[in-house]
Design an enzyme around this catalytic site. Sequence first.
Site, PDB file in Angstrom:
ATOM      1  N   CYS A   9      72.617  43.434 -65.609  1.00  0.00           N
ATOM      2  CA  CYS A   9      71.888  44.611 -66.082  1.00  0.00           C
ATOM      3  C   CYS A   9      70.426  44.214 -66.229  1.00  0.00           C
ATOM      4  O   CYS A   9      69.980  43.240 -65.631  1.00  0.00           O
ATOM      5  CB  CYS A   9      72.487  45.164 -67.376  1.00  0.00           C
ATOM      6  SG  CYS A   9      72.317  44.101 -68.830  1.00  0.00           S
ATOM      7  N   ASN A  12      70.355  41.731 -70.165  1.00  0.00           N
ATOM      8  CA  ASN A  12      71.529  40.904 -70.462  1.00  0.00           C
ATOM      9  C   ASN A  12      71.825  40.800 -71.957  1.00  0.00           C
ATOM     10  O   ASN A  12      72.265  39.767 -72.441  1.00  0.00           O
ATOM     11  CB  ASN A  12      71.378  39.514 -69.830  1.00  0.00           C
ATOM     12  CG  ASN A  12      72.669  38.701 -69.825  1.00  0.00           C
ATOM     13  OD1 ASN A  12      72.649  37.508 -70.082  1.00  0.00           O
ATOM     14  ND2 ASN A  12      73.782  39.334 -69.526  1.00  0.00           N
ATOM     15  N   CYS A  14      73.107  44.032 -73.533  1.00  0.00           N
ATOM     16  CA  CYS A  14      73.959  45.187 -73.832  1.00  0.00           C
ATOM     17  C   CYS A  14      75.083  45.333 -72.805  1.00  0.00           C
ATOM     18  O   CYS A  14      76.196  44.883 -73.021  1.00  0.00           O
ATOM     19  CB  CYS A  14      73.150  46.484 -73.868  1.00  0.00           C
ATOM     20  SG  CYS A  14      71.863  46.566 -75.131  1.00  0.00           S
ATOM     21  N   ARG A  15      74.752  45.974 -71.699  1.00  0.00           N
ATOM     22  CA  ARG A  15      75.772  46.367 -70.727  1.00  0.00           C
ATOM     23  C   ARG A  15      76.488  45.207 -70.050  1.00  0.00           C
ATOM     24  O   ARG A  15      77.724  45.149 -70.054  1.00  0.00           O
ATOM     25  CB  ARG A  15      75.158  47.270 -69.648  1.00  0.00           C
ATOM     26  CG  ARG A  15      74.644  48.573 -70.203  1.00  0.00           C
ATOM     27  CD  ARG A  15      73.882  49.332 -69.159  1.00  0.00           C
ATOM     28  NE  ARG A  15      72.599  48.676 -68.868  1.00  0.00           N
ATOM     29  CZ  ARG A  15      71.778  49.044 -67.903  1.00  0.00           C
ATOM     30  NH1 ARG A  15      72.096  50.039 -67.106  1.00  0.00           N
ATOM     31  NH2 ARG A  15      70.633  48.423 -67.729  1.00  0.00           N
ATOM     32  N   SER A  16      75.737  44.306 -69.436  1.00  0.00           N
ATOM     33  CA  SER A  16      76.417  43.247 -68.674  1.00  0.00           C
ATOM     34  C   SER A  16      77.211  42.287 -69.565  1.00  0.00           C
ATOM     35  O   SER A  16      78.322  41.906 -69.182  1.00  0.00           O
ATOM     36  CB  SER A  16      75.457  42.507 -67.747  1.00  0.00           C
ATOM     37  OG  SER A  16      74.406  41.889 -68.437  1.00  0.00           O
ATOM     38  N   ASP A 125      72.139  52.665 -69.730  1.00  0.00           N
ATOM     39  CA  ASP A 125      71.582  51.724 -70.691  1.00  0.00           C
ATOM     40  C   ASP A 125      71.595  52.358 -72.086  1.00  0.00           C
ATOM     41  O   ASP A 125      70.934  53.373 -72.319  1.00  0.00           O
ATOM     42  CB  ASP A 125      70.150  51.371 -70.281  1.00  0.00           C
ATOM     43  CG  ASP A 125      69.569  50.223 -71.087  1.00  0.00           C
ATOM     44  OD1 ASP A 125      70.163  49.829 -72.116  1.00  0.00           O
ATOM     45  OD2 ASP A 125      68.514  49.710 -70.679  1.00  0.00           O
TER      46      ASP A 125
END
Length: 157
Positions: A9, A12, A14-16, A125
């Site tokens: 993402c 690095n 939150c999402r990934s 995001d």
Amino acid sequence: MTYRVCLVCMGNICRSPMAETVLRRTLADHGLDEQVAVDSAGTGGWHAGDPMDARALRTLADHGYDGSAHRARQFTSGWFDRYDLVLAMDRDNLSFLRRMAPEGVEVRLFRSFDPDAPEGAEVPDPYYGGDEGFEEVLRLVEAASDGVAKHIADEIG
């Protein structure tokens, strides 16, 4: 031989890393945890060394996941030889990765493995929003993780 996947993402935090945590459990549920290594990184380096966003950690913990060991890293072009599969959380990161990827490296959207997601679907995001955005990210990565695990199982035979 270990099959290696990296989830990417922007920062690095939150999402990934949420997807990394979920995918690790999903792979274990499929009996693939000994054969597959999962990492995550960001296309930007401004959070390098930082732990996961507190809201992401809390959301994971509320659903029985532990992301506390995560530390953010930045994806660089030299990393492509390390991975069999690189998955981007959104189209901006996908474009960035594809521009730097050597010929023949598989780079896809993470949600492309969710059979119920429309083509081109992204993991949004959640950073600038509230807790509900992190809950949505968790729901979306859980929905795609089974498909990622099945793809990897097919790849490694």
